[in-house]
Motif scaffolding. Structure first.
Motif, PDB file in Angstrom:
ATOM      1  N   SER A  12       0.842  -1.195   0.000  1.00 55.35           N
ATOM      2  CA  SER A  12       0.000   0.000   0.000  1.00 55.35           C
ATOM      3  C   SER A  12       0.869   1.233   0.000  1.00 55.35           C
ATOM      4  O   SER A  12       1.818   1.338   0.776  1.00 55.35           O
ATOM      5  N   SER A  13       0.567   2.191  -0.881  1.00 53.03           N
ATOM      6  CA  SER A  13       1.270   3.473  -0.836  1.00 53.03           C
ATOM      7  C   SER A  13       0.526   4.445   0.067  1.00 53.03           C
ATOM      8  O   SER A  13       1.135   5.184   0.840  1.00 53.03           O
ATOM      9  N   THR A  14      -0.786   4.473  -0.051  1.00 47.60           N
ATOM     10  CA  THR A  14      -1.535   5.530   0.635  1.00 47.60           C
ATOM     11  C   THR A  14      -2.579   4.996   1.626  1.00 47.60           C
ATOM     12  O   THR A  14      -3.456   5.740   2.046  1.00 47.60           O
ATOM     13  N   GLY A  15      -2.502   3.715   1.962  1.00 49.73           N
ATOM     14  CA  GLY A  15      -3.275   3.217   3.101  1.00 49.73           C
ATOM     15  C   GLY A  15      -4.471   2.336   2.791  1.00 49.73           C
ATOM     16  O   GLY A  15      -4.947   1.608   3.671  1.00 49.73           O
ATOM     17  N   THR A  16      -4.979   2.384   1.569  1.00 53.34           N
ATOM     18  CA  THR A  16      -6.198   1.624   1.269  1.00 53.34           C
ATOM     19  C   THR A  16      -5.994   0.128   1.480  1.00 53.34           C
ATOM     20  O   THR A  16      -6.777  -0.527   2.184  1.00 53.34           O
ATOM     21  N   ASN A  17      -4.979  -0.419   0.861  1.00 61.55           N
ATOM     22  CA  ASN A  17      -4.769  -1.871   0.955  1.00 61.55           C
ATOM     23  C   ASN A  17      -4.305  -2.288   2.346  1.00 61.55           C
ATOM     24  O   ASN A  17      -4.541  -3.425   2.756  1.00 61.55           O
ATOM     25  N   PRO A  84      -2.718  -2.643  -4.671  1.00 60.81           N
ATOM     26  CA  PRO A  84      -3.419  -1.689  -5.531  1.00 60.81           C
ATOM     27  C   PRO A  84      -3.132  -1.925  -7.021  1.00 60.81           C
ATOM     28  O   PRO A  84      -2.142  -2.559  -7.373  1.00 60.81           O
ATOM     29  N   THR A  85      -4.022  -1.396  -7.833  1.00 61.45           N
ATOM     30  CA  THR A  85      -3.825  -1.467  -9.291  1.00 61.45           C
ATOM     31  C   THR A  85      -2.744  -0.493  -9.741  1.00 61.45           C
ATOM     32  O   THR A  85      -2.719   0.666  -9.320  1.00 61.45           O
ATOM     33  N   ARG A  86      -1.877  -0.973 -10.597  1.00 59.86           N
ATOM     34  CA  ARG A  86      -0.912  -0.127 -11.295  1.00 59.86           C
ATOM     35  C   ARG A  86      -1.077  -0.411 -12.785  1.00 59.86           C
ATOM     36  O   ARG A  86      -0.590  -1.426 -13.275  1.00 59.86           O
ATOM     37  N   TYR A  87      -1.818   0.446 -13.463  1.00 61.27           N
ATOM     38  CA  TYR A  87      -2.067   0.266 -14.900  1.00 61.27           C
ATOM     39  C   TYR A  87      -2.645  -1.125 -15.178  1.00 61.27           C
ATOM     40  O   TYR A  87      -2.231  -1.807 -16.119  1.00 61.27           O
ATOM     41  N   SER A 120      -7.465  -2.448  -5.143  1.00 62.13           N
ATOM     42  CA  SER A 120      -8.141  -1.149  -5.195  1.00 62.13           C
ATOM     43  C   SER A 120      -7.636  -0.401  -6.409  1.00 62.13           C
ATOM     44  O   SER A 120      -6.574  -0.719  -6.955  1.00 62.13           O
ATOM     45  N   ALA A 121      -8.429   0.585  -6.840  1.00 62.64           N
ATOM     46  CA  ALA A 121      -8.015   1.444  -7.953  1.00 62.64           C
ATOM     47  C   ALA A 121      -8.769   2.760  -7.839  1.00 62.64           C
ATOM     48  O   ALA A 121      -9.757   2.852  -7.094  1.00 62.64           O
ATOM     49  N   GLN A 122      -8.318   3.751  -8.592  1.00 60.70           N
ATOM     50  CA  GLN A 122      -8.978   5.052  -8.495  1.00 60.70           C
ATOM     51  C   GLN A 122     -10.303   5.072  -9.257  1.00 60.70           C
ATOM     52  O   GLN A 122     -11.169   5.895  -8.980  1.00 60.70           O
ATOM     53  N   ASN A 123     -10.447   4.159 -10.212  1.00 61.55           N
ATOM     54  CA  ASN A 123     -11.661   4.119 -11.040  1.00 61.55           C
ATOM     55  C   ASN A 123     -12.310   2.747 -10.926  1.00 61.55           C
ATOM     56  O   ASN A 123     -11.615   1.724 -10.888  1.00 61.55           O
ATOM     57  N   GLY A 126     -11.027   0.777 -13.640  1.00 62.08           N
ATOM     58  CA  GLY A 126      -9.637   1.126 -13.904  1.00 62.08           C
ATOM     59  C   GLY A 126      -8.658  -0.017 -13.751  1.00 62.08           C
ATOM     60  O   GLY A 126      -7.450   0.207 -13.727  1.00 62.08           O
TER      61      GLY A 126
HETATM   62  C1  LIG Z   1       1.710   4.341 -11.077  1.00 60.95           C
HETATM   63  C2  LIG Z   1       0.254   4.246 -10.760  1.00 60.95           C
HETATM   64  C3  LIG Z   1      -0.598   3.640 -11.658  1.00 60.95           C
HETATM   65  C4  LIG Z   1      -1.963   3.565 -11.382  1.00 60.95           C
HETATM   66  N1  LIG Z   1      -2.780   2.985 -12.307  1.00 60.95           N
HETATM   67  C5  LIG Z   1      -4.111   3.017 -12.112  1.00 60.95           C
HETATM   68  C6  LIG Z   1      -4.985   2.513 -13.119  1.00 60.95           C
HETATM   69  O1  LIG Z   1      -4.580   2.014 -14.160  1.00 60.95           O
HETATM   70  N2  LIG Z   1      -6.323   2.583 -12.878  1.00 60.95           N
HETATM   71  C7  LIG Z   1      -6.841   3.139 -11.740  1.00 60.95           C
HETATM   72  O2  LIG Z   1      -8.054   3.190 -11.608  1.00 60.95           O
HETATM   73  N3  LIG Z   1      -6.020   3.588 -10.751  1.00 60.95           N
HETATM   74  C8  LIG Z   1      -4.688   3.549 -10.921  1.00 60.95           C
HETATM   75  N4  LIG Z   1      -3.845   4.036  -9.944  1.00 60.95           N
HETATM   76  C9  LIG Z   1      -4.425   4.458  -8.658  1.00 60.95           C
HETATM   77  C10 LIG Z   1      -4.130   3.418  -7.571  1.00 60.95           C
HETATM   78  O3  LIG Z   1      -4.662   2.169  -7.905  1.00 60.95           O
HETATM   79  C11 LIG Z   1      -4.668   3.877  -6.222  1.00 60.95           C
HETATM   80  O4  LIG Z   1      -3.919   4.996  -5.862  1.00 60.95           O
HETATM   81  C12 LIG Z   1      -4.528   2.764  -5.215  1.00 60.95           C
HETATM   82  O5  LIG Z   1      -5.534   1.811  -5.464  1.00 60.95           O
HETATM   83  C13 LIG Z   1      -4.612   3.221  -3.784  1.00 60.95           C
HETATM   84  O6  LIG Z   1      -4.221   2.112  -2.980  1.00 60.95           O
HETATM   85  P1  LIG Z   1      -3.280   2.331  -1.701  1.00 60.95           P
HETATM   86  O7  LIG Z   1      -3.924   3.460  -0.918  1.00 60.95           O
HETATM   87  O8  LIG Z   1      -3.312   1.042  -0.957  1.00 60.95           O
HETATM   88  O9  LIG Z   1      -1.904   2.705  -2.164  1.00 60.95           O
HETATM   89  C14 LIG Z   1      -2.483   4.096 -10.187  1.00 60.95           C
HETATM   90  C15 LIG Z   1      -1.604   4.691  -9.263  1.00 60.95           C
HETATM   91  C16 LIG Z   1      -0.259   4.758  -9.544  1.00 60.95           C
HETATM   92  C17 LIG Z   1       0.671   5.418  -8.542  1.00 60.95           C
END
Ligand SMILES: Cc1cc2nc3c(=O)[nH]c(=O)nc-3n(C[C@H](O)[C@H](O)[C@H](O)COP(=O)(O)O)c2cc1C
Length: 200
Positions: A12-17, A84-87, A120-123, A126
């Motif tokens: 987790s970078s920002t806490g969600t996971n 979390p999702t990364r692309y 998790s993801a932002q969308n 996504g």
């Molecule tokens: C390099 C990078 C790529 C990401 N790619 C996506 C993506 O493809 N689709 C999406 O919806 N969110 C994407 N995100 C958003 C992350 O998934 C989101 O910040 C993460 O789920 C938060 O989890 P965390 O709080 O545990 O770190 C991306 C974030 C980063 C930093």
């Protein structure tokens, strides 16, 4: 009481996971398992972490949580991953951890581990499902037994109905959009239950 040893491993970078993993840990304990919560080692440069106040804050707050190791995988009967999702894929930090498991794999020690994944993801569209499936692809190579939630409980519908594993959308401020806590708890309980049947 269960005889299952459960490892809940997250990045987790920002806490969600971390939050998803914490709920899974609590639910695993409530199901009677012996549970260890571990984070994937951070490999991003300090400047990258410092460039995002939420990332820096979370890194500082979780400094004392143990780091996942191959030994932890060896110890566990069941493993829940949360990344979390990364692309549409897993974070590099998690892939790097997977790349350290070749020794265990070579000894057949990952066979029949009961595994389950969250993300998790932002969308909402996504890449949440794709990321869970990406984790499972590697699990098939381990010979692990994937304990996906499917539609095994009504709480899964309220959480967005992802049958592969609980996933959640995170808004710009880092807040979860869907109410997924019951689904996470169900997924953890189910993982312990399946592992206890396999362990016997
Ligand atoms: C390099 C990078 C790529 C990401 N790619 C996506 C993506 O493809 N689709 C999406 O919806 N969110 C994407 N995100 C958003 C992350 O998934 C989101 O910040 C993460 O789920 C938060 O989890 P965390 O709080 O545990 O770190 C991306 C974030 C980063 C930093």
């Amino acid at each position: 009481m269960s005889n299952v040893k459960l490892a809940v491993i997250y990045y987790s970078s920002t806490g969600t996971n971390h939050q998803l993993a914490t709920w899974a840990k609590e639910a695993g304990e409530a199901a009677g398992a012996e549970v260890r919560l571990a984070k994937i080692k951070e490999t991003a440069p300090a400047e990258a972490i410092a460039s995002n106040p939420l990332w820096q804050k979370h890194t500082d707050a979780t400094r004392d949580i143990e780091e996942a190791t191959p030994d932890l995988l060896d110890w566990a009967d069941a493993i829940i991953f949360s990344v979390p999702t990364r692309y549409g894929h897993v974070p590099g930090q998690f892939q790097q951890f997977l790349d350290t498991t070749g020794g265990l794999w070579g000894q057949g020690k990952l066979v029949n581990k009961v595994v389950s994944a969250m993300s998790s993801a932002q969308n909402p569209h996504g890449g949440q499902e794709a990321t869970v499936l990406a984790v499972y692809t590697s699990m098939f190579h381990w010979g692990a037994i994937v304990a996906a939630p499917g539609y095994s409980d009504p709480v899964l519908f309220a959480a967005g109905g992802n049958p592969y594993g609980t996933t959640v959308t995170v808004d710009q401020d880092g807040n979860m959009v869907e109410s997924v806590e019951p689904a996470v708890r169900h997924q953890a309980k189910r993982t312990v239950d399946i592992a206890s049947r396999i362990k016997g």
